[in-house]
Design an enzyme around this catalytic site. Structure first.
Site, PDB file in Angstrom:
ATOM      1  N   TYR A  47      -3.167  -0.722  10.356  1.00 54.59           N
ATOM      2  CA  TYR A  47      -3.112  -1.043   8.928  1.00 54.59           C
ATOM      3  C   TYR A  47      -1.775  -0.617   8.308  1.00 54.59           C
ATOM      4  O   TYR A  47      -1.102  -1.395   7.628  1.00 54.59           O
ATOM      5  CB  TYR A  47      -4.267  -0.355   8.206  1.00 54.59           C
ATOM      6  CG  TYR A  47      -4.286  -0.577   6.708  1.00 54.59           C
ATOM      7  CD1 TYR A  47      -4.802  -1.746   6.164  1.00 54.59           C
ATOM      8  CD2 TYR A  47      -3.793   0.391   5.844  1.00 54.59           C
ATOM      9  CE1 TYR A  47      -4.822  -1.947   4.790  1.00 54.59           C
ATOM     10  CE2 TYR A  47      -3.812   0.208   4.471  1.00 54.59           C
ATOM     11  CZ  TYR A  47      -4.327  -0.965   3.942  1.00 54.59           C
ATOM     12  OH  TYR A  47      -4.337  -1.161   2.585  1.00 54.59           O
ATOM     13  N   SER A  80       0.838  -1.200   0.000  1.00 50.84           N
ATOM     14  CA  SER A  80       0.000   0.000   0.000  1.00 50.84           C
ATOM     15  C   SER A  80       0.868   1.243   0.000  1.00 50.84           C
ATOM     16  O   SER A  80       2.021   1.216   0.462  1.00 50.84           O
ATOM     17  CB  SER A  80      -0.899   0.013   1.247  1.00 50.84           C
ATOM     18  OG  SER A  80      -1.570   1.251   1.387  1.00 50.84           O
TER      19      SER A  80
END
Length: 679
Positions: free
Chosen positions: A569, A556
């Site tokens: 996350y 990500s």
């Protein structure tokens, strides 16, 4: 426009015959019909023949798969036939007999249909018929089985001369309904489609009954002590361990996709005393050995032998197989023979475990296995009433390295970039993972759709084309046991794994003070720990295969960019990003490349966003959830929304063959986020 009535009858008959494996094997045999139509040029009558074209399958034949020829011109070829030494030239002559555009390309067996004086002709490869055709005293047995109703035709390679031979046999035996072709199969005929089909089935079923009634009870001999089949669970476990090793054996010359079967037919054959002798004799029917090679590689150890001993012995047998195959080529090759296509086996037999078959794709590998099962049935039938006696090795070579076969191979479409590659994608039941699976299959790969949601995984696998393209596995990536089972399923379905995409994940978006230890552990268990476990299992398989491989992490932008309310996350994405670097450094010596992709703002089609993450991020940024994709797009340099397909494109870019010297790389797929530029 509806097909001509005779062509329609031919298609219906072909479907009935081709749908039953007792009658013929996949893509094996052909059928024809003759009839009168109106010549669009003269307006007069013209005699035509419709016949299954080259490479078609009777069970699924369509009108487009029929070659259409003018019968007068087809039969006029007899007058210009230059003799058996030049019979291959007649295949090109068939093109001058086509009616209109002619439909499908005429096959080598076209002469058999056109020259025989019968309105309808079937040429089939039933196991029962080939058993008689490959028996040492097949001519005598044919007479005993059928009397004078079915005539013996000695072996001859398919072609124009064989058509002449069968035509002459029919003319000399007006009482006959068909013939047994030595070493090959059967041909039957009739004045109507119904009569032809009835005659074909009579030959097949009569031969079956003859073999059953006359055959001895144990044609393969007694069971060898210690060679009985392992139990189903133990069999699968051993097969899964051996599969990557065996795939490496079958892929030394070029990568292959595998198929595994442990059917009772195979296991009984491999437990019998006569299997080494019979396997060494090889297959006989041309359709068989063109797909299975002239003989299989057979492990000569009992199923209880230590695994390391079995692996070592397979390596020795492979070296011997390659030497023997090269010698076979040298014994028979002529100056104008095609180059040797490879010396690896297409069939590998493991007593007590089963059969591995290989090909350029899953369907080819599966069909090769089906053909070897046909060959086992043929051997059983021949040994039951006589001795199995396949055609001479030199004749097998003439078929395998036939110029016409070579031309057929050269006409095949160029393989897709990911052909022969087997991919396992986690989280592939929806969103980015689904898009990746779709792209990989479109580029030629076989895909294992791994997802926690079994229903979603099965739906995606079905959309991708079913078991020859994709299989579904249910896996929780936090479970070592489930991951191991997923890879076992992968290697048993396709022979191994070459490409793994770590995509499974969840997103917990909370401020630091609201993030619990449970949140932290769950986020890390699924993505950091899960990616580690999947990569570790992938490495085991890839190292055993010795074919290199690719591991891709869907990380990500958050792996390098610090955003608010996102500690769990983003931290786990940073963990994944560094796993890429660590594994790239460690696995490179095995030819395994490890790379990552850093997406951002993938809202539409994303399972994570649909699961609540979107609402939370929208709240953080103060926008409506349905406009979150637009919001993310506007904060990028390119002002473009990122979709799952864009991530899938990046996976293909990394694995499709052009970036062969790239490992340890992270590719941003975020439409340009300057704060996340890699440094």
């Amino acid at each position: 426009m509806a097909p001509h009535p005779e062509a329609a009858a031919l298609l219906a008959r072909s479907h009935r015959l081709g749908s039953d494996p007792r009658n013929t094997n996949y893509a094996g045999g052909n059928a024809s019909a003759k009839g009168t139509d109106t010549d669009p040029v003269t307006g007069g009558d013209i005699e035509l023949m419709w016949v299954k074209g080259s490479g078609g399958d009777l069970g699924t034949l369509t009108e487009a798969g029929l070659a259409v020829l003018r019968l007068d011109r087809m039969r006029a070829l007899v007058d210009v036939y230059p003799g058996v030494e030049r019979e291959d030239e007649m295949v090109a002559a068939f093109d001058y007999c086509l009616h209109g555009k002619g439909g499908a390309a005429p096959s080598i067996d076209t002469a058999m249909h056109g020259l025989v004086e019968a309105a309808h002709v079937d040429h089939l490869h039933p196991d029962s018929g080939i058993a008689l055709a490959c028996a040492a005293d097949g001519e005598k047995l044919t007479a005993e089985c059928f009397g004078d109703r079915v005539v013996w035709v000695p072996w001859r390679r398919p072609g124009f001369q064989l058509g002449l031979d069968i035509a002459a046999v029919k003319e000399a035996n007006p009482q006959a309904i068909g013939c047994i072709l030595g070493g090959h199969g059967i041909t039957a005929w009739g004045d109507t489609s119904e009569e032809c089909e009835r005659n074909s089935l009579h030959i097949i079923r009569t031969a079956e009954a003859f073999l059953a009634e006359r055959g001895k009870p144990e044609p393969f001999g007694p069971v060898i002590e210690g060679y009985a089949a392992l139990g189903a669970v133990e069999r699968r476990e051993r097969a899964a361990v051996l599969a990557p090793v065996i795939r490496s054996i079958a892929s030394q010359d070029r990568p292959q996709v595998g198929h595994f079967t442990d059917s009772e037919v195979v296991l009984d054959f491999l437990a019998s005393a006569e299997h080494p002798r019979l396997a060494a004799l090889g297959t006989s029917c041309p359709d068989h050995f063109l797909r299975t090679k002239v003989r299989p590689l057979v492990l000569d150890l009992p199923p209880t032998a230590p695994l390391d001993e079995a692996v070592a012995r397979l390596g020795e047998l492979h070296a011997e197989y390659r030497e023997e195959y090269a010698a076979y080529y040298e014994r028979h090759a002529l100056p104008d023979s095609p180059a040797m296509r490879g010396a690896d086996p297409a069939i590998v037999l493991i007593p007590g475990v089963g059969m591995f078959s290989f090909g350029k794709d899953k369907q080819t590998a599966r069909v090769a296995g089906e053909f070897y099962v046909n060959a086992i049935n043929v051997m059983r039938g021949a040994e039951a009433v006589s001795t199995y006696a396949p055609i001479e090795e030199s004749e097998k070579f003439r078929i395998e390295y036939w110029a016409l076969e070579e031309a057929k191979l050269q006409r095949m479409p160029k393989p897709k970039p990911l052909a022969t590659r087997v991919a396992l994608v986690t989280g592939a039941g929806s969103g980015i993972g689904k898009a990746i699976a779709q792209r990989l299959v479109a580029e030629g790969a076989c895909v294992v759709v791994a997802d926690l949601n079994a229903e979603n995984a099965q739906a995606v696998a079905a959309e991708l084309g079913g078991s020859d393209k994709a299989v579904a596995v249910t896996v929780d990536v936090t479970s070592e046991e489930q991951i191991a089972e997923a890879f076992k399923a992968a290697v048993l379905a396709f022979g191994g794994v070459d490409l793994v995409v770590n995509n499974a994940g969840i997103s917990i978006s909370k401020p630091l003070l609201e993030t619990s230890a449970k949140d932290w552990d769950l986020q890390h268990d699924i993505m950091a720990r899960g990616s580690f476990l999947v990569s570790r299992e992938a490495a085991r398989v890839m190292i055993a295969q010795q074919l290199g491989g690719d591991v891709v992490y869907i990380a990500s932008k958050n792996a390098v960019f610090a955003g608010p309310n996102n500690i769990a996350y983003s931290a786990t994405k940073a963990d994944q990003a560094h796993q890429v670097r660590l594994l790239a450094a460690e696995l490179g010596e095995h030819g395994i490349r490890v790379n990552g992709i850093n997406p951002d703002g993938v809202v539409r089609g994303s399972g994570i966003f649909a699961g609540g993450w979107g609402a939370k991020r929208a709240a953080v940024y103060g926008v409506e959830e349905e406009k979150l994709g637009e919001f993310y797009a506007q904060r990028t340099i390119l002002k473009r929304e990122v979709l799952p397909d864009h991530v899938a494109n990046a996976v293909f870019a990394l694995t499709g063959g052009d970036l062969t010297h790239t490992t340890g790389l992270h590719i941003p797929v975020d439409a340009g986020v300057a704060a996340a530029f890699l440094r």
